[in-house]
Design a protein around this motif. Sequence first.
Motif, PDB file in Angstrom:
ATOM      1  N   TRP A  38       0.765  -1.241   0.000  1.00 53.12           N
ATOM      2  CA  TRP A  38       0.000   0.000   0.000  1.00 53.12           C
ATOM      3  C   TRP A  38       0.800   1.297   0.000  1.00 53.12           C
ATOM      4  CZ3 TRP A  38      -4.697  -0.593  -1.430  1.00 53.12           C
ATOM      5  CH2 TRP A  38      -5.372  -1.771  -1.149  1.00 53.12           C
ATOM      6  N   CYS A  39       2.086   1.269   0.319  1.00 56.42           N
ATOM      7  CA  CYS A  39       2.838   2.519   0.421  1.00 56.42           C
ATOM      8  C   CYS A  39       3.122   3.095  -0.968  1.00 56.42           C
ATOM      9  CB  CYS A  39       4.143   2.303   1.179  1.00 56.42           C
ATOM     10  SG  CYS A  39       5.028   3.851   1.463  1.00 56.42           S
ATOM     11  N   ALA A  40       2.678   4.322  -1.195  1.00 56.26           N
ATOM     12  CA  ALA A  40       2.874   4.969  -2.493  1.00 56.26           C
ATOM     13  C   ALA A  40       4.322   5.412  -2.687  1.00 56.26           C
ATOM     14  CB  ALA A  40       1.954   6.178  -2.622  1.00 56.26           C
ATOM     15  N   ASN A  41       5.078   5.533  -1.600  1.00 58.22           N
ATOM     16  CA  ASN A  41       6.479   5.953  -1.688  1.00 58.22           C
ATOM     17  C   ASN A  41       7.433   4.788  -1.896  1.00 58.22           C
ATOM     18  OD1 ASN A  41       5.789   8.607  -1.266  1.00 58.22           O
ATOM     19  ND2 ASN A  41       6.055   8.490   0.937  1.00 58.22           N
ATOM     20  N   ASP A  43       9.056   1.581  -3.865  1.00 60.58           N
ATOM     21  CA  ASP A  43       9.268   0.960  -5.171  1.00 60.58           C
ATOM     22  C   ASP A  43      10.210  -0.222  -4.970  1.00 60.58           C
ATOM     23  OD1 ASP A  43       9.202   0.684  -8.006  1.00 60.58           O
ATOM     24  OD2 ASP A  43      11.179   1.637  -8.098  1.00 60.58           O
ATOM     25  N   TYR A  69       4.536   9.227   6.390  1.00 57.93           N
ATOM     26  CA  TYR A  69       3.547   8.781   5.408  1.00 57.93           C
ATOM     27  C   TYR A  69       2.962   7.430   5.816  1.00 57.93           C
ATOM     28  CZ  TYR A  69       1.308   7.305   1.135  1.00 57.93           C
ATOM     29  OH  TYR A  69       0.380   6.865   0.242  1.00 57.93           O
TER      30      TYR A  69
END
Length: 135
Positions: A38-41, A43, A69
């Motif tokens: 789920w973490c958008a930061n 990769d 975040y």
Amino acid sequence: MSAVIRNFLPGRAAGGDALARELTREEKAAIRSLVVKWCANYDRACGCLPLDCECYMLGKCWTGAYCRYFREAVLPLDPALEAALTTVGPRPDFKPCPICGGAVAPDRRQAYCSEACALKAHRRQQREYMRRKRG
């Protein structure tokens, strides 16, 4: 203060900083799965995109400072983990839901984790009652 440093400031308890404790294996696994999913930061190739290094939360072993975040956007997706990580003192012991095995807060009179589980349990109780009544 830079935005990167601000992201890692620890949350403070009412009487100062909360006492740190070691995370359990289940908590570490839950944090890892939340970050990866789920973490958008995050990769897989680069790690943490704003920091341009490995994600801080994946190597987390102690409670205390969390990525801002993660704390504000990702952690609320798992209420049981959020309660376990943000409470001061020892980890609260959650009781398992008798229907699905999910976490139920111990401080309430609530017996099931959700309305759906409560409805399933009620149906099951009614079915058993009717079986006994018929015969």
